[in-house]
Each structure stands twice: as C-alpha cells, then as structure tokens.
Design a protein around this motif. Structure first.
Motif, mmCIF file in Angstrom:
data_model
loop_
_atom_site.group_PDB
_atom_site.id
_atom_site.type_symbol
_atom_site.label_atom_id
_atom_site.label_comp_id
_atom_site.label_asym_id
_atom_site.label_seq_id
_atom_site.Cartn_x
_atom_site.Cartn_y
_atom_site.Cartn_z
ATOM 1 N N UNK A 2 0.917 -1.181 0.007
ATOM 2 C CA UNK A 2 -0.180 -0.147 0.023
ATOM 3 C C UNK A 2 0.805 1.200 0.018
ATOM 4 N N UNK A 3 0.332 2.315 -0.457
ATOM 5 C CA UNK A 3 0.981 3.637 -0.419
ATOM 6 C C UNK A 3 1.537 3.997 0.894
ATOM 7 N N UNK A 4 0.978 3.771 2.177
ATOM 8 C CA UNK A 4 1.472 3.928 3.515
ATOM 9 C C UNK A 4 2.678 2.939 3.610
ATOM 10 N N UNK A 5 2.796 1.836 3.355
ATOM 11 C CA UNK A 5 3.724 0.723 3.272
ATOM 12 C C UNK A 5 5.005 1.290 2.763
ATOM 13 N N UNK A 6 4.506 1.670 1.508
ATOM 14 C CA UNK A 6 5.837 2.197 0.473
ATOM 15 C C UNK A 6 6.552 3.452 1.125
#
Length: 319
Positions: A2-6
């Motif tokens: 996900x964008x947050x994980x990235x």
C-alpha cells in the motif's frame, strides 16, 4: 504494497542510508496496467517493491533506475511501443518497448541518495564547529573521539581536528579507506611533521589536505570550519568534472593543481545489460532478473512470456 507501506519503507531506507529510486507513474496512455500515481521502490540490487506496470515495463524501470542511482540524477522515463525516433526532450529518457500492449507510460524516477557524510575526529572547538556548520550546510556529520572507531563506509570526507591527539591512525585509516576528501587541521608549521607521523607513502600522503581548508584568513573555529567545508565543496565539484583542484595556501599565490580524490561509488549493482533474445529489449543483468541457463550460457529476459517462448524453442531465437 500500500502507499502507506511504501512510504514507511522509503523512510526506513533513508534512515539506513540506503540509496533507492522512487518510481512514480505521472502519465498513462491506455491501454496500460498502471495508472497515474502508482509507485514503486527500486533497490540497489534491482529489486522492485510496488507496482508501476507489467513485467516488460518493470524490466525497463529496473534498468533505467540502476542507471539513475549511478549518477544520482533523477529523470523522466517514457516507456512506449511507438517511439518515433525523435530526440527525447531535455530531462527525459525514451525507451522503445515492443512488449507493451499499445499504451505509453511516463514514470518519474527520483534518485534518493544518502546525504554526503562528513566524519570529524577530535574534541576541540574546531571539531564542534565543523559539526554545527556542516549540519547547517546540509551534510550528515558524525563526531568521534575514539581513534580506533571505524571510518563510516560511505564517508564523503574525514576531517581530523584533534590538535595533535591521535591524528596518525585516523589519517591512515581514512586514506586507506579511499575517502574522497581527507583533511588534517594543523598549522603550516606543524602540518609536515603531523603528516610524517602517519607514515604514508608519498602518493597517499599527497592526498591529505593539510593545512585543511581554503586560505580565507580564518581565525575563529567557525571560520576554520567554513573554510574546510568550502574546500570540500570545491573538491567534490572537481571530482564530478574529473578536473584537478587548484590549491591556494599562501594568500593569492596559486599552488600546484591536485588531482581529485577517488570517486566513491554508491553501493549499486552496475547496470550491465543483456538483450532479450525473444523481443530484443535491453534488460538489466541483476540477481533478481529473469534468466535461463541454456547451452552453457545465461540468457536474460524482460518477462516470463519471453522466457517461456525461448525455453520452448531456443533454436528459433539463436539459442
């Protein structure tokens, strides 16, 4: 991912001083599997985390990202199956990718490289001023008073400012580690004797800059720190141009030109390339790349489809 994980992953890489490329799709011309805003991280070994397109687009992003990491310069990549042969616009790399299903992707490749690191040795006013001034100038600065402490593996500069205390072992370690800029803070009178204590061969001793810094008439610790960092800027710029650095040690009298120090490479896999025998694309030769052993040779591919086609009839593709 996900964008947050990235973004959390990117923060962790920055904290660990690991270079990477943040690839962001900024334009997609259908039909493409990636859409504007899709992102991925490309690591120094060619690993891609995230998604910016199918296997063929990913192969091109990997190859171009490794080249970007080598230079440290961000670029805009256009991946298209219909390159018209015209020169690319300034700041853009255009790759003709025959594997794409008809669409075009514009992907911004942002080189995220560690801030240049300056390692300072000493417990003196000048050493502390180097930390303050260097940090204000945007450098990552470490301060050590232990002469046995290892030189940071990615140090851009080592400045010894201990005023005669344990100088020799730190100077030797920095020179043998091939740090691009090694400086010893000492007076013109004391510098030759201090360098002699390091017991370096003449060619290596010549790489140590002492007295350290440009001759700006510095008197205060802050002024000395400024002169050292000014010389570091000069040396780094000369290394980028691969031109000698003029030295000025006695007022306006120019000294002999000094060759720039070694260019410490980022810990990045050299983007060697191979040609996919099925589609003709250039692909990065990395541990994570698609490959196949055949007839005593390693063949590299942009995607599983090409590898499967080759494996089914190697002779058709020159195997």
């Amino acid at each position: 991912m996900t964008p947050v994980d990235l973004f959390a992953r990117a923060d962790g890489l920055r904290a660990g001083r690991t270079p990477f490329v943040l690839a962001t799709v900024v334009r997609a011309e259908r039909p493409t599997s990636a859409k504007p805003g899709y992102r991925a991280i490309v690591l120094p070994d060619g690993t891609i985390e995230g998604f910016v397109g199918g296997a063929c687009a990913e192969s091109t992003v990997r190859l171009q990202s490794l080249a970007v990491l080598r230079t440290g310069r961000s670029t805009l990549l256009r991946v298209t199956p219909a390159a018209d042969g015209q020169p690319a616009a300034e700041g853009m790399v255009v790759v003709d990718n025959p594997c794409l299903s008809g669409g075009t992707l514009d992907i911004f490749l942002e080189a995220v490289v560690p801030t240049p690191l300056v390692h300072v040795f000493g417990d003196t006013p000048i050493a502390r001023a180097l930390v303050d001034v260097g940090s204000a100038a945007g450098y990552a600065v470490t301060l050590s008073t232990d002469p046995a402490a290892p030189i940071p593996p990615d140090a851009t500069a080592v400045v010894v400012a201990s005023h005669g205390h344990d100088e020799a072992p730190v100077v030797r370690a920095a020179v043998h580690a091939e740090v691009p800029y090694v400086a010893l803070v000492a007076s013109r009178t004391r510098a030759p004797a201090a360098l002699a204590e390091a017991e370096l061969p003449a060619d290596l001793a010549a790489r140590v800059r002492s007295p350290a810094g440009l001759d700006l008439g510095a008197r205060t610790p802050g002024d000395v720190a400024l002169s050292v960092l000014a010389e570091l800027v000069q040396v780094r710029a000369a290394a980028a141009r691969e031109t000698p650095v003029p030295t000025r040690r006695d007022g306006d009298a120019a000294g002999e030109a000094v060759a720039p120090g070694p260019r410490r490479q980022l810990p990045v896999v050299d983007p060697a390339t191979a040609v996919d025998p099925v589609c003709g694309m250039s692909v990065a030769v990395t541990p994570t790349g698609l490959q196949l052993e055949h007839a005593g040779r390693t063949w590299y591919f942009c995607a599983t489809g090409c590898r499967t086609a080759f494996a089914g009839d190697p002779a058709r593709y020159g195997g």
